[in-house]
Design a protein around this motif. Structure first.
Motif, mmCIF file in Angstrom:
data_model
loop_
_atom_site.group_PDB
_atom_site.id
_atom_site.type_symbol
_atom_site.label_atom_id
_atom_site.label_comp_id
_atom_site.label_asym_id
_atom_site.label_seq_id
_atom_site.Cartn_x
_atom_site.Cartn_y
_atom_site.Cartn_z
ATOM 1 N N ALA A 56 -21.764 -4.498 -12.967
ATOM 2 C CA ALA A 56 -20.412 -5.134 -12.393
ATOM 3 C C ALA A 56 -20.443 -5.909 -11.221
ATOM 4 C CB ALA A 56 -19.326 -4.161 -12.191
ATOM 5 N N ALA A 100 -18.034 -3.292 -17.427
ATOM 6 C CA ALA A 100 -19.262 -3.223 -17.465
ATOM 7 C C ALA A 100 -19.613 -1.638 -18.125
ATOM 8 C CB ALA A 100 -19.812 -3.216 -16.448
ATOM 9 N N VAL A 138 -20.484 -9.140 -19.204
ATOM 10 C CA VAL A 138 -19.385 -8.400 -18.886
ATOM 11 C C VAL A 138 -18.155 -9.039 -18.679
ATOM 12 C CG1 VAL A 138 -18.525 -7.038 -16.656
ATOM 13 C CG2 VAL A 138 -20.931 -6.917 -17.471
ATOM 14 N N HIS A 158 -13.022 -4.545 -13.220
ATOM 15 C CA HIS A 158 -14.435 -5.118 -13.578
ATOM 16 C C HIS A 158 -15.483 -4.035 -13.732
ATOM 17 C CE1 HIS A 158 -17.259 -8.707 -14.020
ATOM 18 N NE2 HIS A 158 -17.995 -8.259 -13.072
#
Length: 315
Positions: free
Chosen positions: A35, A256, A212, A252
Motif C-alpha cells: 500500500a 492491499a 492494489v 488503501h
C-alpha cells in the motif's frame, strides 16, 4: 490475483523462518509495503524488530539500508550531502542511507526532533531536497522505524505530524514460552537469517503494488471506513481524532490486505482487522482520559462496536 497471493504467501512463510509466532505482524508489514505506506514498530529492545525487517529485505531482494539514530545524528546524515570536487569544479551529490528500497530507522526516538523532521519529506513525497535540488527515492520505498518505549532514558516523543505519516503502528511483544523455546533451538547452529533465500524480486513487488489499485471495494465498505475514522473525532475521550490521511490509509491498506488474503475485493472484516493498527497511534486523548487509564486501543474498539458494518455488497 491468485498468483500474487501465492507469491505473498511465500514471502510471509520465508520471513516466518526468522521471526516465529508473528505471522499477523509480518502480514501487516507486507500490507504496508504493497500500500506504499510506512510502519512504526514500538517495543522493548530485543524482540526481533530488526531481524524481521532484514528478513523481509532479503526475501524480496530489495536494497536495504539502516540508520542507527542517536542524539548526534544530523539531517544530512540521513538525506545525503553535496560535496565540492575541485577537479571538476562542481558539486556532486553523495547519497545518504535514505536512498534504499527498504530503510530501517532504528530507535527513531533517540534522534533529535530536527533529525526526525528530515524524514518527513522522504515519507510523504518520496524524495529528499538537498541544496535546493530534489532527489527521488528508489521505487518502491518502505520505511520501517523502530521505537523504544518513551519511558526509556534518552528518548524523544515523535511529533504528531510524523506519527500521522506512519500507515501502521505495531508491537511485536514477547513470544510465548513454546515459541521462545523453538527460537532458541532454531539458532543452535547459526541464525536462520544467514541462510535465508529470496523468493521474489522488486519488479514483482512493483507489479503487485499496481494491482492494489484494481482491487474492488464496494461503496458501502468505503462509507464504513469513513464512518469509522469520523467516529474517532467525536468520541468524548478524544481531543484530536484520526485525520483524512488516516481514512485514505485505511481504505488503501484494506485493498492491499485483500490481495494478501488472495482476494480481488475488500470485505468489512479487512477494515476491522486493520483499524487498530492504522488509527490508534493517530489519536490524541483528552487529559482526563489519560488520567483514567483510557488507551487509544480501547477507544478504537469502542468505535468499532459503535459503527455498524455493511451486510450486503456488490462485487
Amino acid at each position: 490475483m491468485t498468483s500474487s497471493g501465492q507469491i505473498l504467501e511465500q514471502i510471509v512463510d520465508n520471513v516466518s523462518k526468522c521471526i516465529l509466532g508473528k505471522k499477523n505482524e509480518i502480514e501487516l508489514i507486507i500490507t504496508a509495503m504493497l500500500a506504499e505506506g510506512h510502519v512504526l514498530l514500538e517495543d522493548v529492545p530485543g524482540t526481533g524488530k530488526t531481524v524481521l525487517i532484514k528478513a523481509l529485505s532479503k526475501s524480496i531482494q530489495g536494497q536495504f539500508n539502516r540508520i542507527q539514530c542517536n542524539p548526534d545524528l544530523l539531517p544530512s546524515d540521513v538525506t545525503g550531502v553535496s560535496i565540492y570536487h575541485p577537479k571538476t569544479e562542481s558539486f556532486v551529490f553523495k547519497v545518504g542511507p535514505v536512498m534504499a528500497n527498504i530503510l530501517l530507522v532504528d530507535e527513531i526516538n533517540r534522534a533529535t526532533t530536527k533529525t526526525q523532521s528530515a524524514l518527513l519529506e522522504a515519507m510523504e513525497e518520496r524524495q529528499v531536497s538537498v541544496d535546493g535540488e530534489c532527489h527521488p527515492l528508489p521505487n518502491p520505498f518502505l520505511m520501517l522505524a523502530t521505537q523504544n518505549s518513551v519511558d526509556f532514558e534518552g528518548t524523544y516523543m515523535l511529533p504528531e505530524a510524523q506519527l500521522d505519516r506512519f500507515m501502521f503502528k505495531l508491537s511485536l511483544g514477547y513470544p510465548d514460552e513454546d515459541t521462545e523455546l523453538r527460537m532458541v533451538q532454531s539458532q543452535k547452529k547459526g541464525h536462520p537469517l544467514d541462510e535465508l533465500q529470496p523468493v521474489t524480486d522488486m519488479d514483482t513487488i512493483l507489479q503487485i503494488q499496481k494491482q492494489v489499485y484494481d482491487v474492488h471495494i464496494d461503496e458501502a465498505v468505503v462509507e464504513y471506513g469513513v464512518q469509522i475514522t469520523r467516529a474517532t473525532r467525536t468520541h468524548p475521550s478524544v481531543r484530536l481524532g484520526a485525520s483524512p490521511r488516516a481514512t485514505l490509509s485505511l481504505i488503501h491498506a484494506s485493498k492491499a490486505f485483500a490481495i494478501l488474503q488472495g482476494r480481488s475485493y475488500v470485505i468489512p472484516d479487512d477494515l476491522k482487522q486493520l483499524a487498530p493498527s492504522v488509527l490508534a497511534h493517530r489519536l490524541i486523548l483528552q487529559p482526563e482520559s489519560l488520567y483514567n487509564g483510557i488507551s487509544q486501543g480501547s477507544i478504537i474498539q469502542s468505535v468499532m462496536d459503535q459503527v455498524r458494518a455493511p451486510v450486503r455488497m456488490e462485487r
